[in-house]
Design an enzyme around this catalytic site. Structure first.
Site, PDB file in Angstrom:
ATOM      1  N   GLY A 137       0.617   3.312  -5.143  1.00  0.00           N
ATOM      2  CA  GLY A 137       0.245   2.066  -5.815  1.00  0.00           C
ATOM      3  C   GLY A 137      -1.027   1.476  -5.257  1.00  0.00           C
ATOM      4  O   GLY A 137      -1.652   0.616  -5.879  1.00  0.00           O
ATOM      5  N   ARG A 138      -1.384   1.883  -4.074  1.00  0.00           N
ATOM      6  CA  ARG A 138      -2.633   1.373  -3.490  1.00  0.00           C
ATOM      7  C   ARG A 138      -3.265   2.404  -2.571  1.00  0.00           C
ATOM      8  O   ARG A 138      -4.035   2.056  -1.670  1.00  0.00           O
ATOM      9  CB  ARG A 138      -2.401   0.074  -2.749  1.00  0.00           C
ATOM     10  CG  ARG A 138      -1.301   0.145  -1.711  1.00  0.00           C
ATOM     11  CD  ARG A 138      -1.285  -1.107  -0.893  1.00  0.00           C
ATOM     12  NE  ARG A 138      -0.116  -1.155  -0.039  1.00  0.00           N
ATOM     13  CZ  ARG A 138       0.054  -2.055   0.900  1.00  0.00           C
ATOM     14  NH1 ARG A 138      -0.862  -2.962   1.105  1.00  0.00           N
ATOM     15  NH2 ARG A 138       1.141  -2.052   1.636  1.00  0.00           N
ATOM     16  N   ASP A 170      10.616   7.501   0.315  1.00  0.00           N
ATOM     17  CA  ASP A 170       9.214   7.622  -0.097  1.00  0.00           C
ATOM     18  C   ASP A 170       8.263   7.429   1.082  1.00  0.00           C
ATOM     19  O   ASP A 170       7.049   7.607   0.928  1.00  0.00           O
ATOM     20  CB  ASP A 170       8.891   6.626  -1.220  1.00  0.00           C
ATOM     21  CG  ASP A 170       9.237   5.195  -0.844  1.00  0.00           C
ATOM     22  OD1 ASP A 170      10.419   4.923  -0.573  1.00  0.00           O
ATOM     23  OD2 ASP A 170       8.325   4.351  -0.799  1.00  0.00           O
ATOM     24  N   ASP A 198       3.263   5.726   6.831  1.00  0.00           N
ATOM     25  CA  ASP A 198       3.382   4.376   6.261  1.00  0.00           C
ATOM     26  C   ASP A 198       3.756   3.348   7.325  1.00  0.00           C
ATOM     27  O   ASP A 198       4.904   2.943   7.465  1.00  0.00           O
ATOM     28  CB  ASP A 198       4.381   4.338   5.089  1.00  0.00           C
ATOM     29  CG  ASP A 198       3.680   4.690   3.780  1.00  0.00           C
ATOM     30  OD1 ASP A 198       2.541   5.177   3.837  1.00  0.00           O
ATOM     31  OD2 ASP A 198       4.278   4.474   2.712  1.00  0.00           O
TER      32      ASP A 198
HETATM   33  P1  AMP Z   1       5.673   0.506   1.002  1.00  0.00           P
HETATM   34  O1  AMP Z   1       6.793  -0.472   1.176  1.00  0.00           O
HETATM   35  O2  AMP Z   1       4.373   0.050   1.596  1.00  0.00           O
HETATM   36  O3  AMP Z   1       6.035   1.877   1.395  1.00  0.00           O
HETATM   37  O4  AMP Z   1       5.366   0.541  -0.577  1.00  0.00           O
HETATM   38  C1  AMP Z   1       6.324   0.881  -1.537  1.00  0.00           C
HETATM   39  C2  AMP Z   1       5.664   1.060  -2.877  1.00  0.00           C
HETATM   40  O5  AMP Z   1       4.986  -0.124  -3.288  1.00  0.00           O
HETATM   41  C3  AMP Z   1       4.618   2.168  -2.937  1.00  0.00           C
HETATM   42  O6  AMP Z   1       4.690   2.754  -4.203  1.00  0.00           O
HETATM   43  C4  AMP Z   1       3.335   1.416  -2.743  1.00  0.00           C
HETATM   44  O7  AMP Z   1       2.237   2.100  -3.276  1.00  0.00           O
HETATM   45  C5  AMP Z   1       3.618   0.137  -3.519  1.00  0.00           C
HETATM   46  N1  AMP Z   1       2.811  -0.993  -3.043  1.00  0.00           N
HETATM   47  C6  AMP Z   1       2.972  -1.701  -1.902  1.00  0.00           C
HETATM   48  N2  AMP Z   1       2.055  -2.684  -1.829  1.00  0.00           N
HETATM   49  C7  AMP Z   1       1.294  -2.606  -2.936  1.00  0.00           C
HETATM   50  C8  AMP Z   1       0.183  -3.351  -3.449  1.00  0.00           C
HETATM   51  N3  AMP Z   1      -0.343  -4.382  -2.782  1.00  0.00           N
HETATM   52  N4  AMP Z   1      -0.340  -2.967  -4.624  1.00  0.00           N
HETATM   53  C9  AMP Z   1       0.161  -1.933  -5.305  1.00  0.00           C
HETATM   54  N5  AMP Z   1       1.206  -1.200  -4.893  1.00  0.00           N
HETATM   55  C10 AMP Z   1       1.775  -1.526  -3.724  1.00  0.00           C
HETATM   56 MG    MG Z   2       5.224   3.566   1.339  1.00  0.00          MG
END
Ligand code: AMP
Ligand code: MG
Length: 503
Positions: free
Chosen positions: A103-104, A265, A275
């Site tokens: 997502g980013r 994930d 991550d």
């Molecule tokens: P994480 O908890 O960081 O592992 O993120 C879980 C999911 O949310 C993943 O698919 C990330 O890419 C998405 N994600 C987290 N923060 C953002 C953001 N600011 N913009 C877009 N996607 C995000």
């Molecule tokens: Mg992640």
């Protein structure tokens, strides 16, 4: 406003000729989609890892190059490499979450055989409601911790740089944007496999598994009679991932590292720590510690992490079943965790105590040390480091270790058992035991409050604290007298630092 610029590839032929297309991206449209990173307005360097740059074959000039600054901020591409985001799914906090994806994060191609992924370079088709950005605070934490873990010898994704911008990003309050350039042989996650398996896309699942085996686990195609999955490369891969994951988590536990979001994930198929969000190195040893403020149920409490890793491996095994076909083979591969993990942990903890061979008496000693520390919430890193010095003389008159305990007699009793066991092992002189212990018990770890000091300074554009901290963390087993304070107890205000999923 963030401009959504197309990558300027007009003069890309002369730019960054080292950058090669990502092998993963070549798997095709079922796996990745092309994206145009959103330019980070007026980027500046916040931090960079010269060590990693060297490993990747970059020459010294990269740090002063506007092209590298632009490339590592998502503002400049290379003609050969279309930036891309990959699709994956996963279990979050024990529940199937469906499609997630990068997502980013944006893959920018490969350098020296390693994939370069920019985190925070703008929205992708997988951003859902997110803005695709990352804030300075969490980017600094990811950068510092990646390099700190590597220096501790723990398998991890690396970080080449952090670039920052004054562009605002809204979280609980106004913050500023940053981009981490992270680097790994591959960013494939358990969730990539879960994605295709759950969607019944068995051809893609096989393509993915074959890619991972061919690139990273080629020995899984070799037939050996030693294991029940000898003739099944997918079961062999599951066993190999199980082993690497067990070793990674044993290593985490041995340094008091707590991963805040062990969702499937966030689990690397290569057994790399991946991550860095709400992670923490323990200050006081508290096995029930929960480092993620958003983890209200304590699913990822420190002591639960080995079991969670096993649970996550089961999700991977389930996802691979259409390829493995025989359930017994998958279970056989997964079951190896039950021996790999305790063996790896015993080896690591035994080494922390200066033992080469770990048998029942050593196991008992490890357990009683953890019991004592847990009871009194003794500082985890300081205990092992003081014990390493104490071991040079093994003198019960030396009170440096028992000073850490309220129940001094219990501590002294434990030290006497430690001394006795070493005398019985009689393997080496006390001095060499001590030296061995000092080489595995770090003096410096990235405690939350140290990261916070670097972040506070960086918010005023003073990056010197970050640089000094990075230098110390790159060499965590040495003394660094000028920074001895960073090896001390966490100050009281450290307890008020709240690290959540917000990043
Ligand atoms: P994480 O908890 O960081 O592992 O993120 C879980 C999911 O949310 C993943 O698919 C990330 O890419 C998405 N994600 C987290 N923060 C953002 C953001 N600011 N913009 C877009 N996607 C995000
Ligand atoms: Mg992640």
């Amino acid at each position: 406003m963030h401009e959504h610029l197309l990558i300027d590839a007009s003069n890309a032929d002369t730019l960054l000729p080292q950058v090669q297309p990502s092998r993963y991206a070549q798997l095709g449209a079922s796996f990745v989609c092309a994206i145009d990173p959103a330019a980070l307005p007026d980027p500046y360097w916040v931090g960079h890892s010269q060590r990693l740059a060297q490993d990747m074959g970059l020459d010294e000039s990269w740090k002063s190059s506007p092209q590298w600054l632009a490339y590592l901020s998502g503002n400049q591409g290379s003609r050969e490499c279309q930036p891309s985001a990959s699709v994956y799914s996963g279990h979050q906090f024990g529940v199937w979450a469906g499609q997630l994806g990068d997502g980013r994060a944006c893959s920018m191609g490969e350098l020296g055989g390693l994939e370069v992924q920019l985190k925070g370079a703008g929205p992708t088709p997988f951003s859902r409601r997110g803005d695709g950005r990352a804030v300075l605070r969490s980017s600094i934490r990811e950068f510092l911790c990646s390099e700190a873990m590597h220096a501790l010898g723990i398998p991890t994704t690396r970080a080449l740089s952090v670039t920052g911008s004054d562009a605002p990003v809204w979280r609980e309050e106004r913050e500023t944007a940053a981009v981490v350039a992270r680097v790994a042989p591959s960013f494939v996650r358990f969730g990539h496999f879960e994605h295709f398996s759950h969607g019944q896309q068995i051809a893609e699942l096989k393509t993915l598994a074959d890619f991972v085996i061919d690139q990273f686990y080629p020995r899984c195609r070799e037939s050996t009679a030693a294991t029940p999955w000898a003739s099944n490369p997918y079961a062999a891969m599951l066993a190999a991932v199980t082993q690497r994951t067990a070793e990674m988590v044993a290593h985490w536990q041995s340094v008091g590292f707590c991963h805040g979001v062990m969702n499937t994930d966030n689990m690397s198929i290569l057994g790399l720590t991946l991550d860095y969000g709400p992670f923490q190195f323990l200050d006081a040893y508290n096995p029930t510690h929960i480092c993620n403020h958003s983890d209200t149920q304590g699913r990822y409490a420190f002591y639960k992490q080995p079991n969670v890793a096993y649970w996550n491996l089961y999700c991977l095994g389930q996802a691979l079943l259409p390829l493995i076909e025989e359930q017994e083979q998958a279970i056989g591969a997964l079951e190896t965790f039950k021996t790999h993990y305790p063996d790896a942990l015993a080896q690591r903890m035994g080494a922390k105590l200066g033992f080469v061979h770990v048998q029942e008496p050593q196991r008992v000693l490890i357990e009683s040390a953890l019991q004592l520390m847990g009871k009194e919430r003794v500082d985890f890193t300081i205990f092992w480091r003081r014990l390493s010095h104490w071991a040079a003389n093994m003198d019960l008159q030396d009170e440096s270790v028992e000073d850490l305990f309220v129940d001094r007699s219990a501590a002294r009793e434990w030290l006497a058992s430690f001394q006795l066991l070493h005398r019985q092992a009689n393997s080496n002189s006390a001095v060499s035991v001590s030296q061995r212990m000092l080489s595995v018990n770090p003096k410096y770890v990235l405690r939350n409050h140290l990261g916070e000091l670097a972040i506070r300074a960086a918010k005023t554009k003073d990056f010197s604290v970050l640089q000094q901290l990075q230098t110390v963390l790159e060499d965590p087993f040495s003394e660094h007298p000028a920074h001895a304070a960073w090896a001390g107890f966490a100050p009281d205000w450290a307890a008020s630092i709240e690290i959540s999923c917000s990043s």
